[in-house]
Design an enzyme around this catalytic site. Structure first.
Site, PDB file in Angstrom:
ATOM      1  N   HIS A  50     -38.498 -22.357 -42.312  1.00  0.00           N
ATOM      2  CA  HIS A  50     -37.780 -23.748 -42.873  1.00  0.00           C
ATOM      3  C   HIS A  50     -38.519 -24.773 -43.953  1.00  0.00           C
ATOM      4  O   HIS A  50     -40.065 -24.812 -43.776  1.00  0.00           O
ATOM      5  CB  HIS A  50     -36.733 -25.116 -41.951  1.00  0.00           C
ATOM      6  CG  HIS A  50     -35.759 -24.068 -41.639  1.00  0.00           C
ATOM      7  ND1 HIS A  50     -35.852 -23.484 -40.162  1.00  0.00           N
ATOM      8  CD2 HIS A  50     -34.483 -22.951 -41.755  1.00  0.00           C
ATOM      9  CE1 HIS A  50     -34.514 -22.090 -39.721  1.00  0.00           C
ATOM     10  NE2 HIS A  50     -34.087 -23.125 -40.831  1.00  0.00           N
ATOM     11  N   ASP A  53     -40.267 -26.648 -41.605  1.00  0.00           N
ATOM     12  CA  ASP A  53     -41.298 -26.096 -40.968  1.00  0.00           C
ATOM     13  C   ASP A  53     -42.605 -26.336 -41.412  1.00  0.00           C
ATOM     14  O   ASP A  53     -43.802 -26.151 -40.779  1.00  0.00           O
ATOM     15  CB  ASP A  53     -41.543 -25.013 -40.441  1.00  0.00           C
ATOM     16  CG  ASP A  53     -39.757 -24.650 -39.670  1.00  0.00           C
ATOM     17  OD1 ASP A  53     -39.528 -24.998 -38.487  1.00  0.00           O
ATOM     18  OD2 ASP A  53     -39.129 -23.198 -39.853  1.00  0.00           O
ATOM     19  N   GLU A 175     -27.664 -16.210 -46.818  1.00  0.00           N
ATOM     20  CA  GLU A 175     -27.395 -15.807 -45.407  1.00  0.00           C
ATOM     21  C   GLU A 175     -25.376 -16.363 -45.161  1.00  0.00           C
ATOM     22  O   GLU A 175     -25.655 -17.225 -44.767  1.00  0.00           O
ATOM     23  CB  GLU A 175     -28.051 -16.522 -44.572  1.00  0.00           C
ATOM     24  CG  GLU A 175     -27.866 -16.023 -43.367  1.00  0.00           C
ATOM     25  CD  GLU A 175     -29.027 -16.914 -42.097  1.00  0.00           C
ATOM     26  OE1 GLU A 175     -30.132 -17.222 -42.457  1.00  0.00           O
ATOM     27  OE2 GLU A 175     -28.878 -16.663 -40.597  1.00  0.00           O
ATOM     28  N   GLU A 211     -27.218 -11.470 -41.267  1.00  0.00           N
ATOM     29  CA  GLU A 211     -27.853 -11.723 -39.950  1.00  0.00           C
ATOM     30  C   GLU A 211     -26.631 -10.914 -38.780  1.00  0.00           C
ATOM     31  O   GLU A 211     -25.340 -11.122 -38.460  1.00  0.00           O
ATOM     32  CB  GLU A 211     -27.646 -13.346 -39.238  1.00  0.00           C
ATOM     33  CG  GLU A 211     -27.931 -13.261 -37.982  1.00  0.00           C
ATOM     34  CD  GLU A 211     -28.834 -15.056 -37.166  1.00  0.00           C
ATOM     35  OE1 GLU A 211     -29.379 -15.492 -37.982  1.00  0.00           O
ATOM     36  OE2 GLU A 211     -27.304 -15.742 -36.380  1.00  0.00           O
ATOM     37  N   HIS A 214     -24.357 -13.353 -37.224  1.00  0.00           N
ATOM     38  CA  HIS A 214     -22.822 -13.353 -37.827  1.00  0.00           C
ATOM     39  C   HIS A 214     -21.443 -13.101 -38.339  1.00  0.00           C
ATOM     40  O   HIS A 214     -20.861 -13.436 -38.671  1.00  0.00           O
ATOM     41  CB  HIS A 214     -23.670 -14.343 -39.131  1.00  0.00           C
ATOM     42  CG  HIS A 214     -24.382 -15.647 -38.891  1.00  0.00           C
ATOM     43  ND1 HIS A 214     -25.550 -15.882 -40.138  1.00  0.00           N
ATOM     44  CD2 HIS A 214     -25.114 -15.959 -38.124  1.00  0.00           C
ATOM     45  CE1 HIS A 214     -26.338 -16.751 -39.045  1.00  0.00           C
ATOM     46  NE2 HIS A 214     -26.001 -17.340 -38.123  1.00  0.00           N
ATOM     47  N   ASP A 249     -22.897 -19.761 -31.052  1.00  0.00           N
ATOM     48  CA  ASP A 249     -23.650 -18.605 -31.661  1.00  0.00           C
ATOM     49  C   ASP A 249     -24.899 -18.730 -30.626  1.00  0.00           C
ATOM     50  O   ASP A 249     -25.356 -19.435 -30.471  1.00  0.00           O
ATOM     51  CB  ASP A 249     -24.291 -20.025 -32.708  1.00  0.00           C
ATOM     52  CG  ASP A 249     -25.068 -18.951 -33.617  1.00  0.00           C
ATOM     53  OD1 ASP A 249     -25.555 -18.031 -32.993  1.00  0.00           O
ATOM     54  OD2 ASP A 249     -25.686 -19.640 -34.387  1.00  0.00           O
ATOM     55  N   ASP A 251     -27.543 -16.486 -30.168  1.00  0.00           N
ATOM     56  CA  ASP A 251     -28.305 -15.776 -30.700  1.00  0.00           C
ATOM     57  C   ASP A 251     -29.862 -14.815 -30.028  1.00  0.00           C
ATOM     58  O   ASP A 251     -30.507 -15.358 -29.093  1.00  0.00           O
ATOM     59  CB  ASP A 251     -29.729 -17.288 -31.273  1.00  0.00           C
ATOM     60  CG  ASP A 251     -29.485 -16.951 -32.780  1.00  0.00           C
ATOM     61  OD1 ASP A 251     -28.530 -16.989 -33.863  1.00  0.00           O
ATOM     62  OD2 ASP A 251     -29.756 -18.760 -32.812  1.00  0.00           O
ATOM     63  N   ASP A 284     -33.973 -13.053 -35.655  1.00  0.00           N
ATOM     64  CA  ASP A 284     -33.588 -14.422 -35.463  1.00  0.00           C
ATOM     65  C   ASP A 284     -33.043 -14.766 -33.721  1.00  0.00           C
ATOM     66  O   ASP A 284     -31.526 -14.782 -33.956  1.00  0.00           O
ATOM     67  CB  ASP A 284     -32.245 -14.786 -36.441  1.00  0.00           C
ATOM     68  CG  ASP A 284     -32.334 -16.781 -36.614  1.00  0.00           C
ATOM     69  OD1 ASP A 284     -32.628 -17.084 -35.608  1.00  0.00           O
ATOM     70  OD2 ASP A 284     -31.605 -17.306 -37.262  1.00  0.00           O
TER      71      ASP A 284
HETATM   72  C1  XLS Z   1     -28.609 -20.488 -38.530  1.00  0.00           C
HETATM   73  C2  XLS Z   1     -29.509 -19.762 -38.807  1.00  0.00           C
HETATM   74  C3  XLS Z   1     -30.851 -19.687 -39.296  1.00  0.00           C
HETATM   75  C4  XLS Z   1     -31.143 -19.272 -40.561  1.00  0.00           C
HETATM   76  C5  XLS Z   1     -32.006 -19.686 -41.046  1.00  0.00           C
HETATM   77  O1  XLS Z   1     -27.263 -19.750 -37.783  1.00  0.00           O
HETATM   78  O2  XLS Z   1     -28.824 -18.175 -38.649  1.00  0.00           O
HETATM   79  O3  XLS Z   1     -31.812 -20.144 -38.382  1.00  0.00           O
HETATM   80  O4  XLS Z   1     -31.369 -17.796 -40.346  1.00  0.00           O
HETATM   81  O5  XLS Z   1     -32.055 -20.925 -42.005  1.00  0.00           O
HETATM   82 MG    MG Z   2     -30.086 -16.287 -39.153  1.00  0.00          MG
END
Ligand code: XLS
Ligand code: MG
Length: 344
Positions: A50, A53, A175, A211, A214, A249, A251, A284
């Site tokens: 980011h 970051d 994304e 992703e 998502h 969410d 991940d 991710d």
């Molecule tokens: C959040 C996203 C984030 C992106 C980058 O849900 O996955 O982590 O990958 O901004």
């Molecule tokens: Mg992501």
């Protein structure tokens, strides 16, 4: 294990500290340098960033300071032999993006979002990547009547056009995510992202990042989304992870919830040649909140291990037999063949 022909990356946020909306961190914060050392020690090839970051407290800094810090970071990465995979403007934290970034109803806030995105492009250039990732976190609504959907599309296109005009080389990977933090997002799927690309001044430079989680949150199969994006030559990055249905969410580590869905993603990547143009595989993923410090990086090791095992499974899948079963319309046997192959 299958030969590693792919390049892997993750972001500093993937070594997270365990906070959720209901409780504080469960692991101590670590420095960026520590995270970079972990990434390198694990044999990863690149890091995702980011904008903040890369440059902490970015909003309070002049370009002179940002550019100096970006150059120092690039040197640090070069010394470590690590590439920057992408830069993504974090457009969901600031008070200026409470009501959305590019689609905010307040023109001053829209200006802020665009300026910050242009800055991220400049940082990407300093770090040696041509990919700007846009997770359009707050482009949507909690209340549909609060925004005009048609106008929002136009505002998104205007913002993308400004970014494309700012740097002739930058490629924008959108994304998509259908919800969270918003009730409904404006760009929920890869189809929406690609359609939006075609309204911009340079559709060739607007593509997508998929992703897994998502897609699942959108009720779609991530493998289909990969095939769709790659049919348009527009899959420029990939966030592999997992998600147990329509919940928060998650991940999760790649393959953690549904190995077969993960297998089909790797299969889609293989048949489309994902990675042949230098694209990275990014995980991710986040550690579970319960994870102890001693096991802090295991979700990253495990995701890659699972990916490589599945790559082996994809490459050893009996394609001839599967074609025969398809020709005979014996999908029952095909189903069993996949199950036996994954269990074997
Ligand atoms: C959040 C996203 C984030 C992106 C980058 O849900 O996955 O982590 O990958 O901004
Ligand atoms: Mg992501």
């Amino acid at each position: 294990m299958a030969k590693n022909t792919h390049r892997f990356c993750f972001g500093p946020w993937n070594i997270s500290e365990g906070q959720d909306p209901y409780g504080p961190t469960t692991r101590p914060a670590q420095t960026f340098d520590w995270k970079l050392d972990q990434l390198k020690a694990r044999g990863y090839d690149a890091m995702m960033f980011h904008d903040d970051d890369a440059i902490p407290d970015i909003d309070g800094k002049s370009w002179a300071v940002i550019s100096k810090e970006a150059k120092a970071l690039k040197k640090r990465l070069d010394d470590a032999g690590i590439a920057a995979e992408m830069v993504a403007p974090r457009l969901w934290f600031s008070p200026m993006t409470v009501d959305g970034a590019y689609t905010s109803n307040d023109p001053k806030c829209r200006r802020y979002a665009i300026d910050r995105s242009l800055r991220s492009i400049d940082i990407a250039k300093e770090l040696g990547t041509d990919i700007l990732v846009l997770w359009l976190a707050r482009e949507g609504t909690y209340l549909r009547e609060s925004k005009d959907g048609r106008k929002s599309v136009e505002l998104l296109v205007q913002a993308l056009d400004k970014m494309l005009a700012h740097d002739k080389k930058i490629r924008i990977a959108i994304e998509p995510k259908p919800n969270e933090p918003m009730d409904h997002a404006y760009i929920p799927t890869i189809g929406h992202a690609i359609a939006l690309a075609h309204l911009t001044r340079d559709p060739k430079r607007v593509g997508a990042l998929i992703e897994s989680a998502h897609c699942i949150l959108a009720g779609l199969d991530p493998a289909d989304e990969i095939d769709f994006a790659m049919a348009f030559g527009k899959l420029w990055s990939l966030h592999l992870n997992d998600q147990n249905g329509l919940k928060f969410d998650q991940d999760k580590p790649f393959g953690s919830s549904n190995l077969r869905v993960a297998f089909n993603q790797v299969r889609a990547m293989e048949r489309n040649g994902y990675g042949k143009n230098g694209e990275y595989i990014c995980f991710d993923v986040h550690p579970f909140r319960t994870t102890k410090v001693d096991h802090w990086l295991a979700h990253l090791d495990n995701s890659r291990k699972t990916f490589l095992r599945l790559l082996e499974k994809v490459r050893s899948f009996d394609e001839t037999k599967s074609k025969q079963l398809i020709a005979d319309r014996d999908y029952q046997e095909l189903d069993q063949m996949v199950i036996q192959h994954l269990l074997g």
